[in-house]
Scaffold this motif. Structure first.
Motif, PDB file in Angstrom:
ATOM      1  N   ASP A 103      38.807  71.681   8.430  1.00 27.86           N
ATOM      2  CA  ASP A 103      38.398  70.995   7.065  1.00 27.86           C
ATOM      3  C   ASP A 103      39.770  69.073   6.255  1.00 27.86           C
ATOM      4  OD1 ASP A 103      36.873  69.740   5.156  1.00 27.86           O
ATOM      5  OD2 ASP A 103      36.276  71.476   4.190  1.00 27.86           O
ATOM      6  N   LEU A 104      38.900  68.889   6.378  1.00 26.47           N
ATOM      7  CA  LEU A 104      40.319  67.557   5.693  1.00 26.47           C
ATOM      8  C   LEU A 104      40.136  67.616   4.417  1.00 26.47           C
ATOM      9  CD1 LEU A 104      40.096  64.426   8.435  1.00 26.47           C
ATOM     10  CD2 LEU A 104      41.738  66.407   8.013  1.00 26.47           C
ATOM     11  N   LYS A 105      39.032  67.736   3.805  1.00 30.22           N
ATOM     12  CA  LYS A 105      38.754  68.249   2.734  1.00 30.22           C
ATOM     13  C   LYS A 105      40.012  68.680   1.630  1.00 30.22           C
ATOM     14  CE  LYS A 105      36.052  67.391  -1.484  1.00 30.22           C
ATOM     15  NZ  LYS A 105      35.834  66.618  -2.098  1.00 30.22           N
ATOM     16  N   GLU A 106      40.110  70.340   2.461  1.00 29.32           N
ATOM     17  CA  GLU A 106      40.890  71.050   1.966  1.00 29.32           C
ATOM     18  C   GLU A 106      42.478  70.513   1.554  1.00 29.32           C
ATOM     19  OE1 GLU A 106      40.788  74.298   3.874  1.00 29.32           O
ATOM     20  OE2 GLU A 106      38.432  75.140   3.748  1.00 29.32           O
ATOM     21  N   LEU A 107      42.855  69.837   2.707  1.00 25.75           N
ATOM     22  CA  LEU A 107      43.782  69.069   3.066  1.00 25.75           C
ATOM     23  C   LEU A 107      44.372  67.398   2.103  1.00 25.75           C
ATOM     24  CD1 LEU A 107      45.931  68.905   5.124  1.00 25.75           C
ATOM     25  CD2 LEU A 107      45.641  67.417   6.069  1.00 25.75           C
ATOM     26  N   VAL A 108      43.520  67.325   1.377  1.00 23.29           N
ATOM     27  CA  VAL A 108      43.354  66.236   0.263  1.00 23.29           C
ATOM     28  C   VAL A 108      43.416  66.347  -0.927  1.00 23.29           C
ATOM     29  CG1 VAL A 108      42.821  65.087   1.943  1.00 23.29           C
ATOM     30  CG2 VAL A 108      40.910  65.307   0.343  1.00 23.29           C
ATOM     31  N   LEU A 109      42.915  68.030  -2.000  1.00 24.00           N
ATOM     32  CA  LEU A 109      42.998  68.585  -2.764  1.00 24.00           C
ATOM     33  C   LEU A 109      44.228  68.495  -3.491  1.00 24.00           C
ATOM     34  CD1 LEU A 109      39.509  71.333  -2.273  1.00 24.00           C
ATOM     35  CD2 LEU A 109      39.858  69.178  -2.893  1.00 24.00           C
ATOM     36  N   VAL A 144      38.631  60.019   3.454  1.00 23.76           N
ATOM     37  CA  VAL A 144      38.309  61.719   2.640  1.00 23.76           C
ATOM     38  C   VAL A 144      39.037  61.771   1.362  1.00 23.76           C
ATOM     39  CG1 VAL A 144      38.184  63.933   2.612  1.00 23.76           C
ATOM     40  CG2 VAL A 144      36.875  62.768   4.615  1.00 23.76           C
ATOM     41  N   PHE A 145      40.447  61.265   1.777  1.00 23.23           N
ATOM     42  CA  PHE A 145      41.192  61.016   0.876  1.00 23.23           C
ATOM     43  C   PHE A 145      41.014  59.719  -0.409  1.00 23.23           C
ATOM     44  CE2 PHE A 145      45.292  59.337  -1.158  1.00 23.23           C
ATOM     45  CZ  PHE A 145      46.054  59.703  -1.513  1.00 23.23           C
ATOM     46  N   VAL A 146      40.911  58.918   0.003  1.00 24.71           N
ATOM     47  CA  VAL A 146      40.615  57.625  -1.396  1.00 24.71           C
ATOM     48  C   VAL A 146      38.712  58.140  -1.553  1.00 24.71           C
ATOM     49  CG1 VAL A 146      41.366  55.626   0.458  1.00 24.71           C
ATOM     50  CG2 VAL A 146      38.538  56.193   0.653  1.00 24.71           C
ATOM     51  N   ARG A 147      37.814  58.827  -0.969  1.00 20.84           N
ATOM     52  CA  ARG A 147      36.336  58.895  -1.605  1.00 20.84           C
ATOM     53  C   ARG A 147      37.446  60.210  -2.653  1.00 20.84           C
ATOM     54  NH1 ARG A 147      32.010  59.991   3.272  1.00 20.84           N
ATOM     55  NH2 ARG A 147      31.595  58.098   3.717  1.00 20.84           N
ATOM     56  N   GLU A 148      38.301  61.306  -2.303  1.00 26.37           N
ATOM     57  CA  GLU A 148      37.916  62.167  -3.052  1.00 26.37           C
ATOM     58  C   GLU A 148      38.489  62.025  -4.777  1.00 26.37           C
ATOM     59  OE1 GLU A 148      39.341  66.198  -5.073  1.00 26.37           O
ATOM     60  OE2 GLU A 148      37.342  65.321  -2.906  1.00 26.37           O
ATOM     61  N   CYS A 160      33.748  62.318   9.202  1.00 29.52           N
ATOM     62  CA  CYS A 160      34.130  62.793   7.911  1.00 29.52           C
ATOM     63  C   CYS A 160      33.002  64.404   7.430  1.00 29.52           C
ATOM     64  CB  CYS A 160      34.209  61.870   6.883  1.00 29.52           C
ATOM     65  SG  CYS A 160      35.006  60.863   7.276  1.00 29.52           S
ATOM     66  N   ALA A 161      32.022  64.234   8.742  1.00 33.57           N
ATOM     67  CA  ALA A 161      30.773  65.865   8.422  1.00 33.57           C
ATOM     68  C   ALA A 161      32.285  66.768   8.452  1.00 33.57           C
ATOM     69  CB  ALA A 161      29.728  65.518   9.338  1.00 33.57           C
ATOM     70  N   PRO A 162      31.384  68.106   7.369  1.00 33.41           N
ATOM     71  CA  PRO A 162      32.681  68.745   6.875  1.00 33.41           C
ATOM     72  C   PRO A 162      32.602  69.710   8.276  1.00 33.41           C
ATOM     73  CG  PRO A 162      30.485  69.074   4.914  1.00 33.41           C
ATOM     74  CD  PRO A 162      30.417  67.509   5.806  1.00 33.41           C
ATOM     75  N   VAL A 163      33.160  70.783   8.442  1.00 31.24           N
ATOM     76  CA  VAL A 163      33.566  70.955   9.860  1.00 31.24           C
ATOM     77  C   VAL A 163      32.494  72.949  10.119  1.00 31.24           C
ATOM     78  CG1 VAL A 163      35.460  72.266  11.448  1.00 31.24           C
ATOM     79  CG2 VAL A 163      35.862  70.553  10.300  1.00 31.24           C
ATOM     80  N   PRO A 164      31.576  72.350  10.590  1.00 24.43           N
ATOM     81  CA  PRO A 164      30.955  74.233  11.267  1.00 24.43           C
ATOM     82  C   PRO A 164      31.754  74.807  10.892  1.00 24.43           C
ATOM     83  CG  PRO A 164      31.163  72.693  12.837  1.00 24.43           C
ATOM     84  CD  PRO A 164      31.058  71.936  11.495  1.00 24.43           C
ATOM     85  N   PRO A 165      31.182  75.661  10.025  1.00 21.27           N
ATOM     86  CA  PRO A 165      31.995  77.473  10.090  1.00 21.27           C
ATOM     87  C   PRO A 165      32.163  77.830  11.382  1.00 21.27           C
ATOM     88  CG  PRO A 165      29.818  78.083   8.556  1.00 21.27           C
ATOM     89  CD  PRO A 165      30.114  76.558   9.272  1.00 21.27           C
TER      90      PRO A 165
END
Length: 271
Positions: free
Chosen positions: A72-78, A217-221, A241-246
């Motif tokens: 999940d790239l979301k965790e990478l940009v936080l 994902v970074f610029v949106r965050e 950019c869809a969330p990675v399925p668990p």
């Protein structure tokens, strides 16, 4: 009725009626011809079929599923705890500049003044504005050169991107980062629109997809690029950019005597 407007009673009725018949016929012919043109123009401008929308190869599933990483790239940009926001933005912006510049260099020999006479992406043409605000239409390689030269200058100037301990970031830092990210998005969009075939030929679509998704994902965050600017690539962004399925939990080992469940043979993990 058309042609009835010139009917006159009297001695010259017969002569006028003949003229009216001819006049009415010609009016009807003109109106029919105009109507035909109007009907044609609604569906076929200038009497020609509207150009078919160009197929976007980069949206095909066989290409969008190719990535370099699968987390999940979301965790990478936080923003990490105890890290200054400006420091985080500066570090990531500089990294994206270097990576996008490197990605573009892989196809730069195909991006020439002849092949890319304008800096395009989808149905958009990007113009360059100099320091005085003068608008200039230039070729794609010229535009990219302007972008990379400007960004290189901004990220290496101590006044804009300070690296020394205790040096404060300028008040204009936020607007500088937004300006840089907007230009870098233009380069990424052009890579997909004009040079995706060359990227696939070089087997670098996975790197481009991962870089693009990470950047978006970074610029949106941090709200660094206006959504109106990036909307031309929303179809790709929503896919990449869809969330990675668990990840499914591993199945419990079965006993030697127990029969395998029907689903155990059908379970396939795709990456």
């Amino acid at each position: 009725m058309v042609g009835d407007y010139c009917s006159i009673s009297g001695e010259n009725t017969d002569m006028h009626s003949q003229r009216n018949a001819k006049s009415g016929l010609s009016c009807k012919m003109v109106l029919q011809a105009v109507g035909k043109v109007l009907r044609k123009s609604k569906t076929k401008p200038n009497g020609k079929k509207p150009p078919a929308e160009e197929k976007k190869q980069y949206l095909e599933a066989e290409f969008t599923k190719v990535r370099v990483v699968d987390f999940d790239l979301k965790e990478l940009v936080l923003l990490p705890r105890e890290i200054d926001l400006n420091e985080w933005l500066a570090s990531n912006t500089t990294t994206f500049f270097n990576l996008i510049n490197l990605q573009y260099s892989t196809i730069s020999e195909f991006c020439t003044g002849d092949t890319c006479q304008a800096m395009t992406a989808c149905n958009t043409i990007y113009y360059w504005y100099d320091e005085r605000g003068k608008k200039t239409k230039c070729t794609a390689p010229q535009y990219v050169d302007f972008v990379m030269s400007l960004v290189q200058k901004l990220v290496t100037e101590e006044e804009n991107f300070p690296t020394k301990y205790g040096k404060e970031f300028p008040n204009s830092f936020d607007s500088l980062v937004k300006k840089i990210c907007r230009y870098l998005f233009h380069v990424l969009a052009h890579l997909y629109w004009a040079h995706f075939k060359e990227t696939v030929a070089l087997d670098l679509q996975g790197h481009l997809n991962t870089l693009y998704a990470h950047f978006i994902v970074f610029v949106r965050e941090f709200n660094l690029v206006d959504p109106k600017e990036t909307c031309i690539m929303d179809d790709l962004s929503e896919i990449l950019c869809a969330p990675v399925p668990p990840t499914p939990a591993p199945a419990a080992p079965s006993s030697p005597n127990s029969a395998p469940s029907p689903s155990s043979h059908n379970h396939v993990t795709e990456r």
